[in-house]
Design a protein around this motif. Structure first.
Motif, PDB file in Angstrom:
ATOM      1  N   ILE A   1      28.924  70.928  25.108  1.00 48.74           N
ATOM      2  CA  ILE A   1      30.042  69.382  24.969  1.00 48.74           C
ATOM      3  C   ILE A   1      30.046  69.307  23.475  1.00 48.74           C
ATOM      4  N   LEU A   2      31.033  68.965  23.948  1.00 45.69           N
ATOM      5  CA  LEU A   2      31.418  68.501  22.277  1.00 45.69           C
ATOM      6  C   LEU A   2      31.633  66.742  21.425  1.00 45.69           C
ATOM      7  N   ILE A   3      32.535  66.606  22.561  1.00 45.11           N
ATOM      8  CA  ILE A   3      31.953  64.751  22.345  1.00 45.11           C
ATOM      9  C   ILE A   3      31.749  64.377  23.706  1.00 45.11           C
ATOM     10  N   MET A   4      31.363  63.361  23.883  1.00 43.93           N
ATOM     11  CA  MET A   4      30.826  62.543  25.172  1.00 43.93           C
ATOM     12  C   MET A   4      30.652  60.980  24.590  1.00 43.93           C
ATOM     13  N   VAL A   5      31.671  60.083  25.667  1.00 42.83           N
ATOM     14  CA  VAL A   5      32.215  59.495  25.935  1.00 42.83           C
ATOM     15  C   VAL A   5      31.812  58.189  26.854  1.00 42.83           C
ATOM     16  N   THR A   6      30.859  57.272  26.437  1.00 49.63           N
ATOM     17  CA  THR A   6      30.837  56.116  27.501  1.00 49.63           C
ATOM     18  C   THR A   6      31.430  55.447  27.705  1.00 49.63           C
ATOM     19  N   VAL A   7      32.114  55.242  28.750  1.00 48.99           N
ATOM     20  CA  VAL A   7      33.099  54.235  29.258  1.00 48.99           C
ATOM     21  C   VAL A   7      32.476  52.807  29.935  1.00 48.99           C
ATOM     22  N   THR A   8      33.089  51.912  29.859  1.00 53.32           N
ATOM     23  CA  THR A   8      32.118  50.300  30.230  1.00 53.32           C
ATOM     24  C   THR A   8      32.949  49.560  30.286  1.00 53.32           C
TER      25      THR A   8
ATOM     26  N   PHE B   1      43.720  50.508  33.552  1.00 50.58           N
ATOM     27  CA  PHE B   1      41.934  51.388  33.802  1.00 50.58           C
ATOM     28  C   PHE B   1      41.801  49.913  34.817  1.00 50.58           C
ATOM     29  N   THR B   2      41.154  50.833  36.041  1.00 51.46           N
ATOM     30  CA  THR B   2      39.677  49.985  36.554  1.00 51.46           C
ATOM     31  C   THR B   2      38.359  50.595  36.798  1.00 51.46           C
ATOM     32  N   SER B   3      37.831  49.956  37.471  1.00 50.92           N
ATOM     33  CA  SER B   3      36.225  50.031  37.045  1.00 50.92           C
ATOM     34  C   SER B   3      35.404  51.505  38.150  1.00 50.92           C
ATOM     35  N   THR B   4      36.837  51.965  38.942  1.00 54.17           N
ATOM     36  CA  THR B   4      36.251  53.558  38.995  1.00 54.17           C
ATOM     37  C   THR B   4      36.150  54.409  37.718  1.00 54.17           C
ATOM     38  N   ASP B   5      37.198  54.172  36.921  1.00 56.39           N
ATOM     39  CA  ASP B   5      37.466  54.495  35.750  1.00 56.39           C
ATOM     40  C   ASP B   5      36.699  54.877  34.383  1.00 56.39           C
ATOM     41  N   ALA B   6      35.310  53.222  34.990  1.00 60.82           N
ATOM     42  CA  ALA B   6      34.345  54.081  33.713  1.00 60.82           C
ATOM     43  C   ALA B   6      33.086  54.886  34.224  1.00 60.82           C
ATOM     44  N   GLY B   7      32.013  55.269  33.175  1.00 62.97           N
ATOM     45  CA  GLY B   7      31.273  56.596  33.416  1.00 62.97           C
ATOM     46  C   GLY B   7      31.798  57.392  32.257  1.00 62.97           C
ATOM     47  N   THR B   8      30.871  58.064  31.954  1.00 62.93           N
ATOM     48  CA  THR B   8      30.810  59.073  31.064  1.00 62.93           C
ATOM     49  C   THR B   8      32.064  59.918  31.117  1.00 62.93           C
TER      50      THR B   8
ATOM     51  N   TYR C   1      38.486  72.956  25.488  1.00 64.13           N
ATOM     52  CA  TYR C   1      38.640  73.105  27.031  1.00 64.13           C
ATOM     53  C   TYR C   1      38.891  72.689  28.126  1.00 64.13           C
ATOM     54  N   LYS C   2      37.833  71.283  28.697  1.00 61.75           N
ATOM     55  CA  LYS C   2      38.240  70.815  29.918  1.00 61.75           C
ATOM     56  C   LYS C   2      37.395  69.781  29.248  1.00 61.75           C
ATOM     57  N   VAL C   3      37.696  68.067  30.221  1.00 67.32           N
ATOM     58  CA  VAL C   3      37.328  67.156  30.720  1.00 67.32           C
ATOM     59  C   VAL C   3      37.343  66.662  31.429  1.00 67.32           C
ATOM     60  N   VAL C   4      35.523  66.277  31.389  1.00 71.25           N
ATOM     61  CA  VAL C   4      34.783  66.219  32.861  1.00 71.25           C
ATOM     62  C   VAL C   4      34.346  64.633  33.323  1.00 71.25           C
ATOM     63  N   HIS C   5      34.524  64.003  34.475  1.00 75.87           N
ATOM     64  CA  HIS C   5      33.996  62.143  34.742  1.00 75.87           C
ATOM     65  C   HIS C   5      33.034  61.932  35.205  1.00 75.87           C
ATOM     66  N   TRP C   6      32.333  61.771  34.869  1.00 73.38           N
ATOM     67  CA  TRP C   6      30.858  61.573  35.645  1.00 73.38           C
ATOM     68  C   TRP C   6      30.992  60.182  36.155  1.00 73.38           C
ATOM     69  N   SER C   7      31.441  59.511  37.337  1.00 76.56           N
ATOM     70  CA  SER C   7      31.663  57.614  38.039  1.00 76.56           C
ATOM     71  C   SER C   7      30.449  57.347  37.993  1.00 76.56           C
ATOM     72  N   ARG C   8      30.068  56.558  37.700  1.00 79.86           N
ATOM     73  CA  ARG C   8      28.697  55.502  38.152  1.00 79.86           C
ATOM     74  C   ARG C   8      28.532  55.317  39.696  1.00 79.86           C
ATOM     75  N   ARG C   9      30.102  55.931  40.375  1.00 78.30           N
ATOM     76  CA  ARG C   9      29.503  55.092  41.132  1.00 78.30           C
ATOM     77  C   ARG C   9      29.902  56.843  42.346  1.00 78.30           C
ATOM     78  N   SER C  10      29.593  57.680  41.696  1.00 72.35           N
ATOM     79  CA  SER C  10      29.516  58.879  42.153  1.00 72.35           C
ATOM     80  C   SER C  10      28.308  59.457  42.206  1.00 72.35           C
ATOM     81  N   THR C  11      28.149  60.653  42.562  1.00 75.36           N
ATOM     82  CA  THR C  11      26.780  61.861  41.747  1.00 75.36           C
ATOM     83  C   THR C  11      27.814  63.292  41.725  1.00 75.36           C
ATOM     84  N   GLY C  12      28.604  63.009  41.459  1.00 77.01           N
ATOM     85  CA  GLY C  12      29.410  64.501  40.909  1.00 77.01           C
ATOM     86  C   GLY C  12      30.454  64.063  40.030  1.00 77.01           C
ATOM     87  N   ARG C  13      31.348  65.243  39.168  1.00 78.66           N
ATOM     88  CA  ARG C  13      31.733  65.176  38.561  1.00 78.66           C
ATOM     89  C   ARG C  13      33.074  65.615  38.858  1.00 78.66           C
TER      90      ARG C  13
END
Length: 265
Positions: free
Chosen positions: A200-207, A183-190, A144-156
């Protein structure tokens, strides 16, 4: 045969009006197997039924009938033991909610039911270099949706929604993939792929992938840093200078004190 049995079970359960429900989370790995454990010790299990939007598997005693959602799922789902269900050769499309209904008879020969709800999800890890393309195979049929939790932010931040599409000009959708260009460093996260119920259906951790350092950080890794090449000739040079100074001082002393070999000055 099982369809007529379903109607009979529903009628009996309506009469007895008894059921018990539990929910659990199950993590799967692409290409692996997963067991939906019923953890039910009742000996008199009469009938089990597994569904996911549609019927998948029905078993009466030891006789099972596959009612797969698609032909590709045939042979991958089967019962083990009294009521455990195994799904083999997992695919990302298997993520989602499963419902297992267990019908059994009690000591009073009353027909009862227990319901097990399973939330099957996947976890993946991706490393990307800065400036390259990030491609995630996450847009499932039930996503239904894809949300991004950035390592530089507390919100999604919501990156994609089935009703509104992507939220950035750098994002594109093709063949079930959500692609982020440059791709930039701000795109990293979960990145979390959620269904319509927020599960949650899929959780992808991007570094961010970085080039290897010339030496290991000895403060964190407790390794000794390499010795610079200059250090190998510093000691011989200092020793040579010291010897030259001693020779010069000795000659100067002998010049001031003739016959120093026989007399002490």
């Amino acid at each position: 045969m099982f369809k007529h049995l379903n109607l009979l079970l529903l009628l009996l359960l309506y009469i007895f009006n008894y059921s018990e429900t539990t929910t659990r989370s199950v993590k799967g790995k692409k290409g692996g197997n997963v067991t939906l454990s019923c953890d039910f010790k009742a000996k008199d299990i009469y009938y089990i039924h597994l569904s996911r939007r549609k019927s998948i598997l029905s078993c009466q005693n030891e006789e099972c009938e596959s009612e797969s959602e698609s032909e590709s799922q045939n042979g991958r789902v089967f019962k083990e033991g009294s009521c455990d269900v195994i799904i083999k050769d997992l695919r990302l499309s298997d993520a989602g909610k499963y419902i297992l209904r267990i019908y059994y008879t009690s000591y009073q020969t009353e027909l009862k039911r227990q319901i097990r709800t399973y939330r099957l999800h996947f976890q993946d890890f991706i490393s990307v270099k800065k400036g390259e393309e990030l491609k995630m195979d996450v847009l499932l049929m039930n996503a239904y949706k894809v949300v991004h939790w950035s390592r530089r932010s507390t919100g999604r931040k919501e990156d994609w929604n089935r009703g509104h599409g992507v939220r950035s000009d750098r994002m594109t959708i093709r063949d079930g993939n959500l692609t982020i260009s440059n791709f930039t460093s701000t795109d990293a996260g979960t990145y979390e792929v959620l269904d319509s119920e927020g599960e949650i259906l899929i959780m992808v951790t991007v570094t961010e992938s970085k080039d290897k350092m010339n030496y290991i950080n000895y403060d964190t890794q407790q390794h000794t840093p390499p010795i610079p090449s200059e250090a190998y000739w510093i000691v011989p040079v200092e020793l040579s200078v010291f010897l030259l100074i001693l020779v010069a001082l000795k000659r100067k002393r002998m010049h001031r004190c003739p016959g120093a070999q026989m007399h002490i000055c």
